[in-house]
Design an enzyme around this catalytic site. Structure first.
Site, PDB file in Angstrom:
ATOM      1  N   MET A   1       1.429  13.700   2.657  1.00  0.00           N
ATOM      2  CA  MET A   1       2.846  14.071   2.539  1.00  0.00           C
ATOM      3  C   MET A   1       3.006  15.253   1.574  1.00  0.00           C
ATOM      4  SD  MET A   1       5.027  10.643   3.011  1.00  0.00           S
ATOM      5  CE  MET A   1       4.894   9.999   1.372  1.00  0.00           C
TER       6      MET A   1
ATOM      7  N   HIS B   1      -2.827  16.890  -4.799  1.00  0.00           N
ATOM      8  CA  HIS B   1      -3.537  16.842  -6.078  1.00  0.00           C
ATOM      9  C   HIS B   1      -5.007  16.540  -5.796  1.00  0.00           C
ATOM     10  CE1 HIS B   1      -3.254  12.580  -5.343  1.00  0.00           C
ATOM     11  NE2 HIS B   1      -1.934  12.619  -5.367  1.00  0.00           N
TER      12      HIS B   1
ATOM     13  N   VAL C   1      -8.955   8.466  -6.947  1.00  0.00           N
ATOM     14  CA  VAL C   1      -9.247   9.482  -7.964  1.00  0.00           C
ATOM     15  C   VAL C   1      -8.248   9.300  -9.106  1.00  0.00           C
ATOM     16  CG1 VAL C   1      -9.411  11.950  -8.458  1.00  0.00           C
ATOM     17  CG2 VAL C   1     -10.130  11.070  -6.226  1.00  0.00           C
TER      18      VAL C   1
ATOM     19  N   GLN D   1       9.210   6.483   7.085  1.00  0.00           N
ATOM     20  CA  GLN D   1       8.529   5.484   6.254  1.00  0.00           C
ATOM     21  C   GLN D   1       9.212   5.285   4.907  1.00  0.00           C
ATOM     22  OE1 GLN D   1       4.757   7.833   6.180  1.00  0.00           O
ATOM     23  NE2 GLN D   1       4.625   7.176   4.045  1.00  0.00           N
TER      24      GLN D   1
ATOM     25  N   HIS E   1      -5.917  13.936  -3.047  1.00  0.00           N
ATOM     26  CA  HIS E   1      -5.914  14.476  -1.683  1.00  0.00           C
ATOM     27  C   HIS E   1      -7.134  15.381  -1.473  1.00  0.00           C
ATOM     28  CE1 HIS E   1      -1.453  14.031  -2.521  1.00  0.00           C
ATOM     29  NE2 HIS E   1      -1.555  13.328  -1.412  1.00  0.00           N
TER      30      HIS E   1
ATOM     31  N   ASP F   1      -3.727   3.701  -1.566  1.00  0.00           N
ATOM     32  CA  ASP F   1      -2.747   2.989  -0.742  1.00  0.00           C
ATOM     33  C   ASP F   1      -3.523   1.951   0.060  1.00  0.00           C
ATOM     34  OD1 ASP F   1      -0.141   4.764  -1.028  1.00  0.00           O
ATOM     35  OD2 ASP F   1      -1.842   6.103  -0.894  1.00  0.00           O
TER      36      ASP F   1
HETATM   37  P1  AMP Z   1       0.263  10.729   0.414  1.00  0.00           P
HETATM   38  O1  AMP Z   1       0.431  12.218   0.419  1.00  0.00           O
HETATM   39  O2  AMP Z   1       0.698  10.083  -0.864  1.00  0.00           O
HETATM   40  O3  AMP Z   1       0.787  10.072   1.650  1.00  0.00           O
HETATM   41  O4  AMP Z   1      -1.303  10.490   0.434  1.00  0.00           O
HETATM   42  C1  AMP Z   1      -2.105  11.027   1.452  1.00  0.00           C
HETATM   43  C2  AMP Z   1      -3.464  10.404   1.390  1.00  0.00           C
HETATM   44  O5  AMP Z   1      -4.061  10.670   0.127  1.00  0.00           O
HETATM   45  C3  AMP Z   1      -3.392   8.871   1.513  1.00  0.00           C
HETATM   46  O6  AMP Z   1      -4.466   8.434   2.324  1.00  0.00           O
HETATM   47  C4  AMP Z   1      -3.548   8.418   0.092  1.00  0.00           C
HETATM   48  O7  AMP Z   1      -4.103   7.123  -0.025  1.00  0.00           O
HETATM   49  C5  AMP Z   1      -4.486   9.462  -0.457  1.00  0.00           C
HETATM   50  N1  AMP Z   1      -4.383   9.515  -1.914  1.00  0.00           N
HETATM   51  C6  AMP Z   1      -3.252   9.681  -2.650  1.00  0.00           C
HETATM   52  N2  AMP Z   1      -3.532   9.609  -3.964  1.00  0.00           N
HETATM   53  C7  AMP Z   1      -4.866   9.380  -4.071  1.00  0.00           C
HETATM   54  C8  AMP Z   1      -5.774   9.190  -5.158  1.00  0.00           C
HETATM   55  N3  AMP Z   1      -5.372   9.215  -6.417  1.00  0.00           N
HETATM   56  N4  AMP Z   1      -7.075   8.953  -4.871  1.00  0.00           N
HETATM   57  C9  AMP Z   1      -7.503   8.910  -3.580  1.00  0.00           C
HETATM   58  N5  AMP Z   1      -6.710   9.092  -2.513  1.00  0.00           N
HETATM   59  C10 AMP Z   1      -5.410   9.318  -2.750  1.00  0.00           C
END
Ligand code: AMP
Length: 286
Positions: A30, A34, A184, A61, A37, A153
């Protein structure tokens, strides 16, 4: 690196890759990217001929309009980061490009086999319906060989595994492999999250109490006579005792079924905490 905003252009790019017999890795995000990602994208770049990253704040969502409105967005910075890592394609559509008005306004139905009835699913009704809606559409459009998700997640990852297992029985996503990647963290222990951008410096310091407590609980679980219920309650009490933090739930569950367990074997503890107005999630495996 090419930035694509329409489904048609995306499908054309995918077709070109397939014609050239290239393997495709997909990283759905999304945005507000960082290092968390970045770890997924690096792996996708390494393990596939071509890497597609989607950057889409999926409205279906979000069950809280304010959370959606306040979700951080910065496509220019995201594109720079992705270019640096070596992703070939970024798919950044508008909500209108992704969904018809009807799709936007009706809850996507899916049989979760109970995986959505606990934790995040219970607290955010309809959240995982939206997740499955967007992820299944991305899988359909990109036809990846591998798709990468973070264990941050954890419940989402479990649900996507379930979704792919169910649909591969019907042959929908071919031999798609779902790759779960470790959380991470900052050196301080705080799990990286796009939502951290909304924390003040002081709140960020306070938020450290979440990971510190989770790590401490690994030791508590080893104490003689420790039970899952007692450790679960101790985590809740310890975090709630920190000024500025409020636990929404902490549940120690089985890593596969997400059902409550009374053994630390194959268990994971998942927490959601409000730090001021910001809702943060984290987890720890026992
Ligand atoms: P999001 O942009 O929050 O929907 O996250 C996109 C993907 O990055 C999802 O699969 C998250 O689980 C993963 N993600 C977000 N934060 C972290 C993190 N700190 N460590 C590992 N994966 C992450």
């Amino acid at each position: 690196m090419q930035i694509i905003t329409t489904k048609q252009a995306l499908q054309q790019a995918v077709e070109n890759c397939k014609k050239a017999n290239q393997t495709i890795g997909l990283v759905p995000t999304m945005g507000a990217l960082h290092e968390g990602h970045a770890s997924l994208v690096r792996r996708a770049v390494e393990e596939n001929d071509v890497c597609f990253v989607s950057v889409f704040v999926n409205p279906t969502q979000f069950n809280n309009k304010e959370d959606l409105a306040k979700y951080p967005r910065n496509i220019e910075r995201d594109a720079e980061l992705l270019r640096g890592i070596g992703a070939q394609y970024v798919f950044a559509p508008t909500p209108e490009e992704m969904y018809s008005a009807e799709e936007m306004n009706t809850t996507f139905s899916f049989d979760f086999n109970g995986l959505d009835a606990v934790m995040e699913g219970k607290m955010r009704p309809g959240h995982f319906n939206g997740v499955v809606q967007v992820v299944s559409r991305l899988f359909y459009l990109v036809q990846p060989d591998r798709a990468y998700f973070g264990e941050k997640d954890y419940q989402q990852l479990a649900i996507i595994h379930h979704m792919v297992e169910r649909s591969s029985m019907a042959g929908t996503f071919g031999n798609l492999q779902i790759i779960g990647c470790p959380i991470v963290r900052e050196e301080s222990g705080l799990a990286l999250s796009s939502r951290n951008e909304r924390l003040s410096a002081e709140e960020k310091q306070t938020a450290l109490g979440i990971s510190k407590t989770l790590f401490a609980s690994l030791e508590w679980a080893k104490e003689q006579g420790a039970t899952v219920a007692a450790v679960q309650q101790r985590v809740i009490d310890a975090i709630n005792a920190i000024n500025g933090l409020e636990v929404e739930y902490y549940e120690i569950v089985d890593q596969t079924t997400l059902l409550p367990t009374d053994s630390f074997n194959h268990a994971i503890g998942c927490v959601t905490v409000y730090c001021g107005p910001v809702r943060l999630i984290d987890n720890i495996k026992y």
